[in-house]
Design an enzyme around this catalytic site. Structure first.
Site, mmCIF file in Angstrom:
data_model
loop_
_atom_site.group_PDB
_atom_site.id
_atom_site.type_symbol
_atom_site.label_atom_id
_atom_site.label_comp_id
_atom_site.label_asym_id
_atom_site.label_seq_id
_atom_site.Cartn_x
_atom_site.Cartn_y
_atom_site.Cartn_z
ATOM 1 N N ASP A 38 0.877 -1.303 -0.003
ATOM 2 C CA ASP A 38 -0.138 -0.027 0.090
ATOM 3 C C ASP A 38 0.797 1.139 -0.023
ATOM 4 O O ASP A 38 1.678 1.324 0.898
ATOM 5 C CB ASP A 38 -0.964 -0.083 1.085
ATOM 6 C CG ASP A 38 -2.102 0.964 1.062
ATOM 7 O OD1 ASP A 38 -2.129 1.764 0.292
ATOM 8 O OD2 ASP A 38 -3.123 0.802 2.183
ATOM 9 N N ASP A 39 0.743 2.116 -0.966
ATOM 10 C CA ASP A 39 1.427 3.310 -1.040
ATOM 11 C C ASP A 39 2.997 3.260 -1.066
ATOM 12 O O ASP A 39 3.591 4.223 -0.742
ATOM 13 C CB ASP A 39 1.122 3.950 0.171
ATOM 14 C CG ASP A 39 -0.430 4.847 0.041
ATOM 15 O OD1 ASP A 39 -1.075 4.482 -0.879
ATOM 16 O OD2 ASP A 39 -0.882 5.413 0.954
ATOM 17 N N CYS A 72 -6.399 3.825 -3.576
ATOM 18 C CA CYS A 72 -6.546 2.624 -2.969
ATOM 19 C C CYS A 72 -7.965 1.833 -4.040
ATOM 20 O O CYS A 72 -7.510 0.651 -4.520
ATOM 21 C CB CYS A 72 -6.985 2.433 -1.699
ATOM 22 S SG CYS A 72 -5.611 3.444 -0.636
ATOM 23 N N ARG A 102 -7.290 -1.278 -6.838
ATOM 24 C CA ARG A 102 -7.640 -2.751 -6.088
ATOM 25 C C ARG A 102 -8.699 -3.332 -7.014
ATOM 26 O O ARG A 102 -8.593 -4.947 -7.462
ATOM 27 C CB ARG A 102 -7.936 -2.594 -4.722
ATOM 28 C CG ARG A 102 -6.647 -2.447 -3.933
ATOM 29 C CD ARG A 102 -7.215 -1.944 -2.413
ATOM 30 N NE ARG A 102 -6.052 -1.162 -1.789
ATOM 31 C CZ ARG A 102 -5.055 -1.757 -1.283
ATOM 32 N NH1 ARG A 102 -5.133 -3.158 -1.042
ATOM 33 N NH2 ARG A 102 -3.902 -1.101 -1.053
ATOM 34 N N LYS A 125 -5.848 -5.710 3.882
ATOM 35 C CA LYS A 125 -6.806 -4.683 3.358
ATOM 36 C C LYS A 125 -7.689 -5.055 2.148
ATOM 37 O O LYS A 125 -7.260 -5.504 0.969
ATOM 38 C CB LYS A 125 -5.794 -3.339 2.822
ATOM 39 C CG LYS A 125 -6.654 -2.354 2.357
ATOM 40 C CD LYS A 125 -5.769 -0.908 2.286
ATOM 41 C CE LYS A 125 -6.502 -0.075 1.523
ATOM 42 N NZ LYS A 125 -5.843 1.280 1.342
ATOM 43 N N HIS A 167 -11.123 -3.011 1.011
ATOM 44 C CA HIS A 167 -11.297 -1.820 0.575
ATOM 45 C C HIS A 167 -12.316 -1.688 -0.691
ATOM 46 O O HIS A 167 -12.235 -0.799 -1.607
ATOM 47 C CB HIS A 167 -10.058 -0.844 0.446
ATOM 48 C CG HIS A 167 -10.420 0.824 0.832
ATOM 49 N ND1 HIS A 167 -9.482 1.677 0.993
ATOM 50 C CD2 HIS A 167 -11.563 1.406 0.784
ATOM 51 C CE1 HIS A 167 -10.011 2.838 1.172
ATOM 52 N NE2 HIS A 167 -11.299 2.721 1.062
ATOM 53 N N SER A 187 -8.629 0.872 4.643
ATOM 54 C CA SER A 187 -7.369 1.248 5.333
ATOM 55 C C SER A 187 -7.329 1.336 6.914
ATOM 56 O O SER A 187 -8.161 1.504 7.479
ATOM 57 C CB SER A 187 -7.019 2.653 4.801
ATOM 58 O OG SER A 187 -6.797 2.659 3.307
ATOM 59 N N HIS A 235 1.165 2.180 3.972
ATOM 60 C CA HIS A 235 0.188 3.491 4.076
ATOM 61 C C HIS A 235 0.473 4.375 4.803
ATOM 62 O O HIS A 235 0.833 5.745 4.453
ATOM 63 C CB HIS A 235 -1.052 2.860 4.357
ATOM 64 C CG HIS A 235 -2.457 3.788 4.157
ATOM 65 N ND1 HIS A 235 -2.592 4.211 2.833
ATOM 66 C CD2 HIS A 235 -3.225 4.359 5.136
ATOM 67 C CE1 HIS A 235 -3.670 5.091 3.227
ATOM 68 N NE2 HIS A 235 -4.105 5.257 4.444
ATOM 69 N N ASP A 269 -0.113 -0.808 -4.857
ATOM 70 C CA ASP A 269 -1.366 -0.302 -5.418
ATOM 71 C C ASP A 269 -1.327 1.347 -5.814
ATOM 72 O O ASP A 269 -2.104 1.686 -6.769
ATOM 73 C CB ASP A 269 -2.378 -0.212 -4.318
ATOM 74 C CG ASP A 269 -2.119 0.880 -3.171
ATOM 75 O OD1 ASP A 269 -0.935 1.178 -3.005
ATOM 76 O OD2 ASP A 269 -3.176 1.155 -2.598
ATOM 77 N N ASN A 270 -0.275 2.133 -5.692
ATOM 78 C CA ASN A 270 -0.034 3.258 -5.980
ATOM 79 C C ASN A 270 1.114 3.751 -5.525
ATOM 80 O O ASN A 270 2.023 3.116 -4.707
ATOM 81 C CB ASN A 270 -1.177 4.227 -5.884
ATOM 82 C CG ASN A 270 -1.731 4.253 -4.435
ATOM 83 O OD1 ASN A 270 -2.935 3.745 -4.251
ATOM 84 N ND2 ASN A 270 -0.780 4.847 -3.603
ATOM 85 N N LYS A 315 1.146 9.910 -5.143
ATOM 86 C CA LYS A 315 -0.286 9.432 -5.240
ATOM 87 C C LYS A 315 -1.439 10.363 -5.427
ATOM 88 O O LYS A 315 -1.178 11.506 -5.178
ATOM 89 C CB LYS A 315 -0.515 8.940 -3.698
ATOM 90 C CG LYS A 315 -1.838 8.327 -3.218
ATOM 91 C CD LYS A 315 -1.835 7.877 -1.763
ATOM 92 C CE LYS A 315 -3.271 7.344 -1.601
ATOM 93 N NZ LYS A 315 -3.403 6.650 -0.253
#
Length: 533
Positions: free
Chosen positions: A37-38, A77, A81, A130, A132, A155, A242, A292-293, A323
């Protein structure tokens, strides 16, 4: 049968050279997809020499193939996904922005997930981490093709905990008494605790984040062991990177402080998952690690490294280029694929690939078929994985993910080494600045081969710009026409406080306090408890 979108189709030349080519796949392989994540492109030492906290990931790169021109399908997010699990951009699958803790809907139910396809093909399917993509009713992972689920519904900063750890701005712990003074803070969730689910049951609320990494590893090992000879698909969506909400974190081993410690913890977790997979038959499991990004720039020292992808043109004007944006720092993410005997070791690929490709590639390797009556933005890139080709997408679309413009709309297009921006600005940087929203007609065009920092767009009067603009305009128009002709879904973004997961509405912040945990009823779309506020 579903097919890749016509504008995106690219013939992948399969050229076997010499006797050292990977062997042909027999039977159904196991799949593990690990989604950080991130995470920044530069958060891997294999990508960026300044990073020292990822020895396990660097070893994974050495034993597999590293993809350096790999992109998330969106730069936030939920859309990212949804695209990974459907092979389709948000303008097709309906998920254009993030779901909230009060969201009634989720990934539209008429969209088919990768887990559903593999489940039908005989796979044991598990999701850990996660989600989401909607937690209410049939949007829960157990109703979207996953036999087993263990994780958090969104998150890990979207609910309070007792040890809130590190965040910018800092957030208070969950209240323990109804008479406690409530402090409202921007960007903090202070009323309802973050829940941890096992399948449809809340097993802890608030979740203990300090033990979550260990619990994810144990759940993954248990799931793999219980596959019992069946091929398995494990989707492991990490809380890292994240924001580092773990408290206490292990002592930093580098100069990157809290973020570095969290990065080290993620690295160790990935190493353990690889070890577990290898212990169940080395060469039987394809492991795909990506993000994811890009980094969440507004978190300052708690955000990751984009490497060289700094979006200099935007930075000069204020605002973030990571992001939420369509600058390289927002969607170019690390990607490693490890599959001994099949995916070449010590290889670096510069093929233009995307998380969109995970769906059609794994479906093909499993011997399954793509869902019918829809078009896909992803490609089966197994020839690239096997080292038979280094050709990926010729055209890649980047949607708006919460910056300037309308969410979900295609605002940037990549054509070979050229990247065209139709909208820029609108995302917050560490210093609080938000770049001005600007619409560009004709578009800004960068040549990434010469300008990876996206600093100086081509002069519109130059021969190069005039030569490439018609090709970009044609590709953009064809993409929009293809989307308009597709079977497009619409997500339900309505909200209702009653759908917030709550294990005991009688207790402040929905604490379980050892009481029987709440269980979701997937058949009636109702929960057995109500929200406590």
């Amino acid at each position: 049968m579903g097919t890749p979108s016509p504008w995106a189709v690219l013939v992948l030349a399969v050229v076997l050279v010499g006797l050292g080519a990977p062997r042909v796949v027999h039977g159904q392989p196991n799949f593990i997809v690990i989604l950080a994540d991130d995470v920044g492109w530069g958060d891997l030492g294999a990508n960026w020499a300044e990073t020292k906290e990822t020895p396990q990931l660097d070893q994974l790169a050495a034993e597999g193939t590293r993809f350096v021109d790999f992109h998330s399908a969106a730069s936030t997010c939920s859309p990212s996904r949804a695209s990974l699990l459907t092979g389709r951009l948000g303008v097709r699958n309906g998920v254009t922005h993030n779901f909230a803790i009060t969201s009634v809907g989720g990934l539209p139910l008429n969209e088919t997930t990768l887990a559903e396809v593999l489940q039908e093909a005989g796979y044991s399917t598990g999701a850990i981490g996660k989600w989401h993509l909607g937690h209410h009713g049939h949007h829960h992972p157990n109703s979207r093709g996953f036999d087993y689920y263990y994780g958090i519904p969104y998150s890990h900063d979207m609910g309070c905990t007792d040890t809130p750890g590190y965040n910018l701005p800092p957030c208070p712990p969950c209240p323990r008494h109804s008479t406690a003074a409530r402090v409202a803070r921007k960007d903090c969730y202070t009323e309802v605790a973050l829940p941890l689910f096992e399948n449809v049951t809340i097993v802890q609320q608030p979740v203990s984040l300090s033990s979550l990494t260990q619990r994810y590893a144990e759940a993954a090992e248990q799931f793999i062991q219980q596959a019992s000879g069946r091929p398995f698909f494990l989707y492991l969506a990490l809380a890292h990177m994240h924001v580092p909400l773990w408290d206490p974190l292990p002592a930093p081993s580098s100069g990157r402080g809290i973020y570095g410690a969290s990065l080290s913890e993620m690295d160790a977790l990935v190493g353990r998952i690889k070890q577990i997979a290898d212990s169940h038959g080395k060469g039987n499991t394809l492991l795909w690690f990506t993000g994811d990004n890009g980094p969440w720039a507004r978190k300052c020292e708690l955000a990751g490294r984009p490497g060289p992808f700094v979006g200099a043109w935007q930075r000069q004007r204020g605002g973030s280029s990571a992001k939420q944006t369509t600058w390289e720092g927002g969607h170019r993410v690390p990607a490693l694929v490890y599959w001994p005997g099949h995916v070449p070791a010590k290889r670096t690929s510069r093929a233009l690939l995307s998380t969109l490709d995970i769906f059609p590639t794994l479906v093909a390797l499993a011997g399954a078929a793509l869902p019918p009556n829809r078009r896909f933005d992803g490609l089966d890139v197994s020839p690239v994985l096997f080292g038979w080709s280094d050709e990926g997408h010729k055209v890649l679309l980047h949607p708006n993910s919460g910056a300037a413009g309308k969410v979900g709309e295609i605002e940037t297009l990549r054509l070979a080494q050229y990247k065209a921006f139709y909208t820029t600005g609108g995302a917050m940087a560490c210093d609080g600045s938000i770049g001005p929203a600007e619409h560009h007609q004709p578009p800004l065009i960068f040549n990434l081969d010469r300008d990876i920092q996206e600093q100086e767009p081509l002069d519109v009067a130059s021969r190069e710009y005039q030569a490439v603009l018609p090709m970009i305009s044609r590709a953009y128009a064809q993409a929009l026409e293809d989307i308009a002709a597709d079977n497009v879904s619409v997500a339900d973004y309505s909200k209702d406080p009653a759908v917030i997961p709550c294990c005991n509405a009688q207790h402040v912040a929905c604490r379980c306090h050892g009481a029987p945990a709440a269980t979701l009823d997937l058949h009636t779309d109702r929960r057995t408890t109500r929200l406590c506020l």
